[in-house]
Design a protein around this motif. Sequence first.
Motif, short mmCIF file in Angstrom:
data_model
loop_
_atom_site.label_atom_id
_atom_site.label_comp_id
_atom_site.label_asym_id
_atom_site.label_seq_id
_atom_site.Cartn_x
_atom_site.Cartn_y
_atom_site.Cartn_z
N ARG A 1 0.85 -1.21 0.00
CA ARG A 1 0.00 0.00 0.00
C ARG A 1 0.88 1.26 0.00
O ARG A 1 1.99 1.25 0.55
CB ARG A 1 -0.86 0.02 1.26
CG ARG A 1 -1.85 -1.13 1.31
CD ARG A 1 -2.64 -1.08 2.60
NE ARG A 1 -3.47 0.12 2.68
CZ ARG A 1 -4.24 0.43 3.73
NH1 ARG A 1 -4.29 -0.36 4.77
NH2 ARG A 1 -4.97 1.52 3.72
N PRO A 2 0.40 2.37 -0.56
CA PRO A 2 1.17 3.63 -0.46
C PRO A 2 1.31 4.04 1.01
O PRO A 2 0.33 4.03 1.75
CB PRO A 2 0.29 4.64 -1.22
CG PRO A 2 -0.66 3.85 -2.03
CD PRO A 2 -0.85 2.54 -1.32
N LYS A 3 2.53 4.37 1.40
CA LYS A 3 2.81 4.63 2.83
C LYS A 3 3.35 6.05 3.02
O LYS A 3 4.20 6.49 2.23
CB LYS A 3 3.86 3.65 3.34
CG LYS A 3 3.56 2.20 3.07
CD LYS A 3 4.77 1.36 3.43
CE LYS A 3 5.07 0.27 2.41
NZ LYS A 3 3.98 -0.43 1.82
N ILE A 4 2.88 6.69 4.06
CA ILE A 4 3.42 8.01 4.44
C ILE A 4 3.92 7.88 5.88
O ILE A 4 3.16 7.49 6.76
CB ILE A 4 2.33 9.10 4.38
CG1 ILE A 4 1.74 9.20 2.97
CG2 ILE A 4 2.86 10.44 4.87
CD1 ILE A 4 0.44 9.99 2.89
N VAL A 5 5.21 8.19 6.10
CA VAL A 5 5.75 8.15 7.46
C VAL A 5 5.78 9.59 7.97
O VAL A 5 6.43 10.46 7.38
CB VAL A 5 7.18 7.55 7.48
CG1 VAL A 5 7.72 7.54 8.90
CG2 VAL A 5 7.17 6.14 6.89
N ALA A 6 5.03 9.85 9.06
CA ALA A 6 4.92 11.22 9.58
C ALA A 6 5.58 11.30 10.95
O ALA A 6 5.27 10.52 11.85
CB ALA A 6 3.44 11.61 9.68
#
Length: 393
Positions: free
Chosen positions: A167-172
């Motif tokens: 899945r597309p992942k965003i690490v914040a």
Amino acid sequence: QLDTLRAEGNYRIFAHLERCRGEFPRAASHVADTPDKITVWCSNDYLGMGQHPAVVREMVDTIEACGTGAGGTRNISGTNCHHLALEAELADLHGKDAVLLFTSGYVSNWAALTTLGSRIENAVILSDAGNHASMIEGIRQSRADKVIWKHNDWRDLDRKLAATGDRPKIVAFESVYSMDGDIAPLKEICDLAERYNAFTYLDEVHAVGLYGQRGGGVSERDGVAHRIDIIEGTLGKAIGVMGGYIAANADIIDAIRSYASGFIFTTALSPVLVAGALASVETLKASNHLREQHQERAAHLKKLLADEGLPVMDSVSHIVPVKVGDPVQCKRVSDYLLEEHNIYVQPINYPTVPKGTERLRFTPTPLHTDDHMGDLIKALDDVWTALKLKRAA
Ligand code: PLP
């Protein structure tokens, strides 16, 4: 619910101050039964740029030249040459193609994360457990799936990235966490993001202006700015004015500019604020002097506190937290310091910090002298004795 807050010692009361140019960290107090002037120990104007002559001059000149407000949203008559100049300056500071200004750091986090999380189909946002309320709100409102990883624990992030499949992942995450003063392992997080093809979103609100050769933040100091997809910052803390921004590649900035409700449907920052912020960024970019003084002052205060046996918490940054560990006592310490010693430091209680870790959070600046520090240590010694508080082991 207000009664509950009061009973728990978590009801917030404003300290009514009046800042006086040229006297920072001294300020006039409008709190009843306190002297006229007090010393502020908890300002996020970390370098005193809010009264820097170059910043003040630029703002006065701009108000004379342009008047007060922007007069509209960025899309409807509110974009001024100052906005474009500051966006270009900040893009250069972070080594990115472009920057988008917002009315605060809070709004920039909220608007950018809401837009990213809702526009990237099937996205999952991996959020550090210590992230600021503005990031949490943005993620919540995006309705993207959220996975929380243990604070600053890249091994936990590794496990959680592995579990999200393709899945597309965003690490914040943040660089300097402002309540504990700890710093994220940026390099390890970037390594993981590259391995898992994840997008990186870094809040540098408590680091912009303060770290790196030109004040580009911890990502500049650690040589990883080019590996971060979005760097977010504020103009309201070390820069000394007000506003927020994100820095990224041109396509990302264009997408957020085009879809973020929190950018589109609000009046643009006043050109006066923007001109002041620009003067401040330019000043801080040109010299390391204030940054070096800032670090020296923070290190000195930590040492004085430790020498006195006061429970200064571990911090690798300019933030100096001192643990009290109880919300009611924490408020009492703060009141006592103000009433008896003309010292203002805000108690930090739940939900800003976990229960049992209530603390005073000191932010020494280059303008806090040895005398200010001597007075502070004597006052803390007095209140620790008067209230029979625990000393460090
Ligand atoms: N991000 C973090 C980590 C913060 O601590 C804050 C404010 O304290 C913000 C964002 C919001 O920035 P601003 O005060 O410019 O709205």
